[in-house]
Design an enzyme around this catalytic site. Sequence first.
Site, mmCIF file in Angstrom:
data_model
loop_
_atom_site.group_PDB
_atom_site.id
_atom_site.type_symbol
_atom_site.label_atom_id
_atom_site.label_comp_id
_atom_site.label_asym_id
_atom_site.label_seq_id
_atom_site.Cartn_x
_atom_site.Cartn_y
_atom_site.Cartn_z
ATOM 1 N N ASP A 212 0.836 -1.198 0.000
ATOM 2 C CA ASP A 212 0.000 0.000 0.000
ATOM 3 C C ASP A 212 0.878 1.258 0.000
ATOM 4 O O ASP A 212 1.892 1.331 0.706
ATOM 5 C CB ASP A 212 -0.883 -0.016 1.252
ATOM 6 N N GLU A 268 1.487 -0.591 -5.125
ATOM 7 C CA GLU A 268 0.501 0.450 -5.387
ATOM 8 C C GLU A 268 1.291 1.758 -5.398
ATOM 9 O O GLU A 268 1.564 2.346 -4.357
ATOM 10 C CB GLU A 268 -0.570 0.508 -4.306
#
Length: 544
Positions: A212, A268
């Site tokens: 993330d 990401e």
Amino acid sequence: MSPAQSSPGWWRKAVIYQIYPRSFADGNGDGIGDLPGITAKLPELAALGVDAIWLSPFYPSPQKDAGYDVADYVDVEPMFGTLADFDAMREAAHGLGMRVIVDIVPNHSSSAHRWFQEALAAPEGSPERARYLFRDGRGPNGDLPPNNWNSVFGGPAWTRITNADGTPGQWYLHLFDSSQPDFDWSNRWVHDQFLDVLRFWLERGVDGFRVDVAHGLIKDPDLPDFDATNADAFTVTPYWGLETVHEVYREWRKLLESYGPDRILCAEAWVAPLKRLSDWVRPDEMHQAFNFEFLTSAWSPVALKQVIDESIEAFQAVGSASTWVLSNHDVIRHASRLGFAPDSKVVHSDGLGPNSPDFPDPVLGLKRARAATALMLALPGCAYLYQGEELGLPEVIDIPDALRQDPTFIRTKGERYGRDGCRVPLPWAADKPFYGFGGGSWLPQPAVFGELARDRQEGDPASTLSFYKTLLAERAKRDLGGGTLYWVETGSEEVVGFTVGGVQVLCNFSAEPVALPAGAVILSSAPLLDGKLPADATVWLEQQ
């Protein structure tokens, strides 16, 4: 044994299915999805034909940001189950031939995490404070934040603490919600803690990690002011995409390789252009990076051809394979996103709600979504699917304000609706309470979910579910993920054509049906009209 252990490089052409645990399946009847619910539904995913699953966070968390505020990186949030439930889920997935990827959130923790609570209790300048980005404020009394940075969720990116004696204290940085303090990755202690976290899950048999905010760990040490007024998600800033972040992932890659050649990292990373994004997947760094330029591309033959070309070229240049994705837990579902007029004023990262400036055409949106998916799944490389897109689920618009939970909606006082609309629990059975999701639904499900429930679509050859199953079966059978793309002339600038692995793919962006070349039809995203490909449709043909 993990299915990946016998196939290094599996990730280059895999189809990976994202599970948002809160909304996938409720196994214990409390209205919130959980790990036993996932385990029970894994056979449906195996039947769909995916190669791996990726789970959004399931760690202990106050759920201020739906689990992306992690309070313990090496355990399971009780609402989702236990570590034993995770082990059972992983074993079941591996038994069905699917790999398991888990989310890791290294940019920030929850403010409830023991590490941050210890930092709050420790004095200024202590080793505990050095875990996070604490700074003195500006102004005569330190009453102003250390700089002018704003949170992604709206409002300032700094919060001031109160000392034990009641006096105002230092400020801490949170690029997201105030309950998500950012780590200070200039501190070796932080690096070592996350290496231990990776080891914990690798020892439990996970096949990889989706990272993330992979571009956000390192901040400019001077913390300079930055005017983000005209910045977008791809703008280079003092807190996104600094070069030194790559040192983190080189170290992580070495750790993963010590467990064998089949464990992967996926970034990401909201960075652009694609040539710069490919830095994340150099041979000694990550294996994959999400292709957000493809996701955000306009429904246009010129735009899509350009992003496909640039993607393949950029990733091949560093020895990697491109990823393709159309929906995830952070954006408007593509069955709605593609239904907007070209001049729509909707910002797709802001979500949808009753007061949005425009609304999508659901029929057009689903038609284009099926066409876009057929185009995507023919491309060489790895494809990611988001739960429910195989049912053609639209973005849910009419969620009452009082029930919305996204911190974006809360922090902007309703100016941005946020991501709740793509996170509504899935419909499994049309005639059961809560459409078979479980004993309740933590976000309200619209009536249309009954029509789109999985049991309604099973066995219906015209359904979106059946279409996805056919797409994935033909993709695997013909090894399209491992093929090479060649563009073909179609005689029209509004019709995109290419071949991969003995399949000719045509996508019609024009307003009129177009004649097809010779070749048996393998599949079509919409019924042919007198043998012609209709508008906003994609067909796969046997290459002649």
